[in-house]
Design a protein around this motif. Structure first.
Motif, PDB file in Angstrom:
ATOM      1  N   GLY A  87      -5.398  -2.330  10.121  1.00  0.00           N
ATOM      2  CA  GLY A  87      -4.581  -3.531  10.166  1.00  0.00           C
ATOM      3  C   GLY A  87      -4.300  -4.152   8.808  1.00  0.00           C
ATOM      4  O   GLY A  87      -3.727  -5.232   8.740  1.00  0.00           O
ATOM      5  N   THR A  88      -4.682  -3.513   7.729  1.00  0.00           N
ATOM      6  CA  THR A  88      -4.428  -4.066   6.403  1.00  0.00           C
ATOM      7  C   THR A  88      -3.018  -3.763   5.903  1.00  0.00           C
ATOM      8  O   THR A  88      -2.599  -4.319   4.902  1.00  0.00           O
ATOM      9  N   LEU A  89      -2.300  -2.920   6.605  1.00  0.00           N
ATOM     10  CA  LEU A  89      -0.935  -2.554   6.230  1.00  0.00           C
ATOM     11  C   LEU A  89       0.039  -3.480   6.954  1.00  0.00           C
ATOM     12  O   LEU A  89      -0.089  -3.717   8.156  1.00  0.00           O
ATOM     13  N   ASP A  90       1.006  -4.043   6.239  1.00  0.00           N
ATOM     14  CA  ASP A  90       2.030  -4.911   6.813  1.00  0.00           C
ATOM     15  C   ASP A  90       3.050  -4.038   7.537  1.00  0.00           C
ATOM     16  O   ASP A  90       3.932  -3.445   6.918  1.00  0.00           O
ATOM     17  N   ARG A  91       2.929  -3.969   8.853  1.00  0.00           N
ATOM     18  CA  ARG A  91       3.788  -3.074   9.640  1.00  0.00           C
ATOM     19  C   ARG A  91       5.229  -3.552   9.726  1.00  0.00           C
ATOM     20  O   ARG A  91       6.118  -2.773  10.022  1.00  0.00           O
ATOM     21  N   LEU A 103       0.799  -1.226   0.000  1.00  0.00           N
ATOM     22  CA  LEU A 103       0.000   0.000   0.000  1.00  0.00           C
ATOM     23  C   LEU A 103       0.835   1.282   0.000  1.00  0.00           C
ATOM     24  O   LEU A 103       0.546   2.183  -0.784  1.00  0.00           O
ATOM     25  N   PRO A 104       1.869   1.426   0.842  1.00  0.00           N
ATOM     26  CA  PRO A 104       2.627   2.689   0.798  1.00  0.00           C
ATOM     27  C   PRO A 104       3.256   2.956  -0.566  1.00  0.00           C
ATOM     28  O   PRO A 104       3.261   4.089  -1.039  1.00  0.00           O
ATOM     29  N   SER A 107      -5.765   5.187   7.393  1.00  0.00           N
ATOM     30  CA  SER A 107      -6.888   4.263   7.550  1.00  0.00           C
ATOM     31  C   SER A 107      -6.433   2.817   7.389  1.00  0.00           C
ATOM     32  O   SER A 107      -6.870   1.936   8.136  1.00  0.00           O
ATOM     33  N   ALA A 108      -5.565   2.573   6.415  1.00  0.00           N
ATOM     34  CA  ALA A 108      -5.039   1.216   6.221  1.00  0.00           C
ATOM     35  C   ALA A 108      -4.206   0.784   7.422  1.00  0.00           C
ATOM     36  O   ALA A 108      -4.274  -0.367   7.856  1.00  0.00           O
TER      37      ALA A 108
END
Length: 121
Positions: free
Chosen positions: A95-99, A35-36, A90-91
């Motif tokens: 929690g949809t973003l792989d941190r 996403l980023p 928002s992502a």
């Protein structure tokens, strides 16, 4: 070489460059893994591409219409980063973003602080 010919060449070059940036941004949206990176592809080249296309168009229209195009460019330059920030945040919060792939995670400490403050009240 006349002014008309120079204007037409400049217009064509600007529009082709803008279209190329828009195409590269669209390819980035399809090809980039997370996403980023996709947000980066959606904002930077698309905004620059639109700016170049509108600049090329401004060479061909009357000065009154060119002022309107400048307003469109300003609106795009102001809103694209804001929308990108909202979508990214928002992502992250959903929690949809792989941190684990983030290099710097400033929002994690802010979210922990917000949760602590909510727990205290």
């Amino acid at each position: 070489m006349t002014w008309e010919l120079v204007r037409d060449i400049a217009c064509a070059v600007l529009m082709l460059a803008g279209a190329s940036f828009c195409l590269l941004g669209a390819l980035g949206l399809v090809r980039l893994p997370d996403l980023p990176a996709r947000l980066q592809a959606a904002t930077k080249p698309q905004t620059l591409g639109l700016l170049l296309i509108l600049l090329g168009t401004a060479f061909r229209v009357s000065p009154e219409s060119a002022i309107t195009l400048v307003l469109v460019v300003l609106f795009q330059v102001v809103t694209a980063p804001v929308v990108s920030q909202i979508v990214g945040r928002s992502a992250y919060r959903s929690g949809t973003l792989d941190r684990s792939r983030l290099v710097v995670d400033d929002l994690a400490t802010q979210m922990e602080r917000d949760e602590r403050d909510r727990g205290d009240t």
